[in-house]
Motif scaffolding. Structure first.
Motif, short mmCIF file in Angstrom:
data_model
loop_
_atom_site.label_atom_id
_atom_site.label_comp_id
_atom_site.label_asym_id
_atom_site.label_seq_id
_atom_site.Cartn_x
_atom_site.Cartn_y
_atom_site.Cartn_z
N LYS A 1 0.81 -1.14 -0.06
CA LYS A 1 -0.07 0.01 -0.12
C LYS A 1 0.83 1.19 -0.13
CE LYS A 1 -3.76 -1.94 2.67
NZ LYS A 1 -4.69 -1.75 4.03
N ASN A 2 0.36 2.40 -0.52
CA ASN A 2 0.99 3.55 -0.34
C ASN A 2 0.60 4.14 0.96
OD1 ASN A 2 -1.52 4.76 -0.58
ND2 ASN A 2 -1.40 5.41 -2.69
N VAL A 3 1.21 5.45 1.14
CA VAL A 3 1.00 6.11 2.59
C VAL A 3 -0.26 6.42 2.97
CG1 VAL A 3 3.42 6.96 2.80
CG2 VAL A 3 1.51 8.30 1.65
N ILE B 1 -1.29 -1.00 -4.14
CA ILE B 1 -0.30 -1.04 -5.10
C ILE B 1 -0.28 -2.41 -5.81
CG2 ILE B 1 1.92 -0.32 -5.98
CD1 ILE B 1 0.22 1.97 -5.09
N TYR C 1 7.10 2.10 -7.96
CA TYR C 1 5.92 2.97 -8.25
C TYR C 1 6.11 4.45 -7.62
CZ TYR C 1 4.82 1.68 -3.42
OH TYR C 1 4.76 1.65 -1.86
N TYR C 2 5.58 5.42 -7.99
CA TYR C 2 5.80 6.60 -7.46
C TYR C 2 4.58 7.14 -6.46
CZ TYR C 2 7.07 11.73 -6.89
OH TYR C 2 7.68 12.79 -6.73
N ASP C 3 4.97 7.25 -5.19
CA ASP C 3 4.19 7.43 -4.46
C ASP C 3 3.87 9.30 -4.08
OD1 ASP C 3 2.56 8.08 -1.66
OD2 ASP C 3 3.29 6.12 -1.00
N TRP C 4 2.96 9.63 -4.80
CA TRP C 4 2.54 11.15 -4.95
C TRP C 4 2.34 11.62 -3.55
CZ3 TRP C 4 3.42 13.60 -9.45
CH2 TRP C 4 3.22 12.86 -10.50
N TYR C 5 1.90 10.86 -2.59
CA TYR C 5 1.69 11.42 -1.24
C TYR C 5 3.04 11.60 -0.49
CZ TYR C 5 -3.03 10.72 -2.30
OH TYR C 5 -4.42 10.60 -2.72
N GLU D 1 9.88 8.15 -5.16
CA GLU D 1 9.60 6.80 -5.90
C GLU D 1 9.94 5.58 -5.05
OE1 GLU D 1 10.76 6.14 -10.38
OE2 GLU D 1 12.41 5.29 -9.28
#
Length: 223
Positions: free
Chosen positions: A122-124, A129, A144-148, A152
């Motif tokens: 999971k992202n933040v 994901i 993957y790029y975590d925008w939050y 990367e």
């Protein structure tokens, strides 16, 4: 299942017994006449409750626990569209042990890798994901790029890949069978009425004698 089989209509089959005359018949139960839940019942999930099969419970044990009547085991089977109890119902533990040893031959092979699966990523903020349980190669990785987080992220195979042994694979298949649906008690009357109607022969159908009896040598039992 005895209660279910008593509801099956009869069929007069030409006798094959020694010394039988051409006009002699043997009355048997029409095992090809199968009851099922009406589509409007079977497809309405609000009429069912999830149930977990435990241990060596059989359909009659489950029926007794849920409905207070072991003879309603046929409701348990119809609720899950189970036709072959030997392959579609969880094996007894002793039978399962024998099955996996017959299939894999040795305890060593039971512990060999069957395949690899992912763990959940999971992202933040909790967005998935990579889902857990996805079959993959042993060297699977994801970037993957975590925008939050503004970075990367790379997850290597050592982070997200797990081995699934032959034994774990077979146990997982059995555990899936243990997740079933059961018709709620308040709808039993509807299903019983539907079963009674399904077991009646229609006048004018092939070999019709009465609503509960057919007769003939050329078996056409489905009409």
């Amino acid at each position: 299942m005895s209660n279910y089989f008593r509801k099956l209509p009869d069929f007069n089959y030409v006798s094959r017994l020694p010394n039988a005359k051409i006009s002699d018949y043997v009355t048997v139960k029409n095992l090809f006449k199968r009851g099922k839940l009406a589509d409007d019942v079977f497809n309405d999930l609000t009429l069912f409750a999830r149930y977990q099969i435990y241990g060596d419970d059989r359909p009659d044990n489950v029926a007794h626990k849920v409905y207070g009547n072991s003879n309603l085991d046929w409701v348990v089977l119809l609720s899950n569209n189970i036709l072959n109890i030997q392959s579609e119902w969880p094996l007894l533990q002793n039978d399962f042990d024998r099955f996996v040893l017959d299939k894999y031959e040795t305890y060593q092979k039971l512990n060999e890798v069957h395949h690899y699966e992912t763990t959940e990523v999971k992202n933040v903020v909790g967005t998935i994901i990579v889902p857990a349980g996805m079959q993959c190669e042993s060297d699977y990785s994801v970037t993957y790029y975590d925008w939050y987080a503004g970075v990367e992220i790379t997850k290597s195979s050592s982070d997200i890949v797990v081995e699934v042994t032959n034994l774990e694979y077979e146990e997982k298949k059995e555990n899936i069978k243990r997740q079933i649906f059961l018709l709620k008690n308040e709808y039993l009357g509807i299903v019983k009425d539907d079963l009674e109607k399904a077991m009646i022969y229609k006048k004018g159908s092939s070999q019709y004698l009465t609503e509960t009896l057919k007769e003939g040598e050329n078996i056409r039992l489905y009409s």
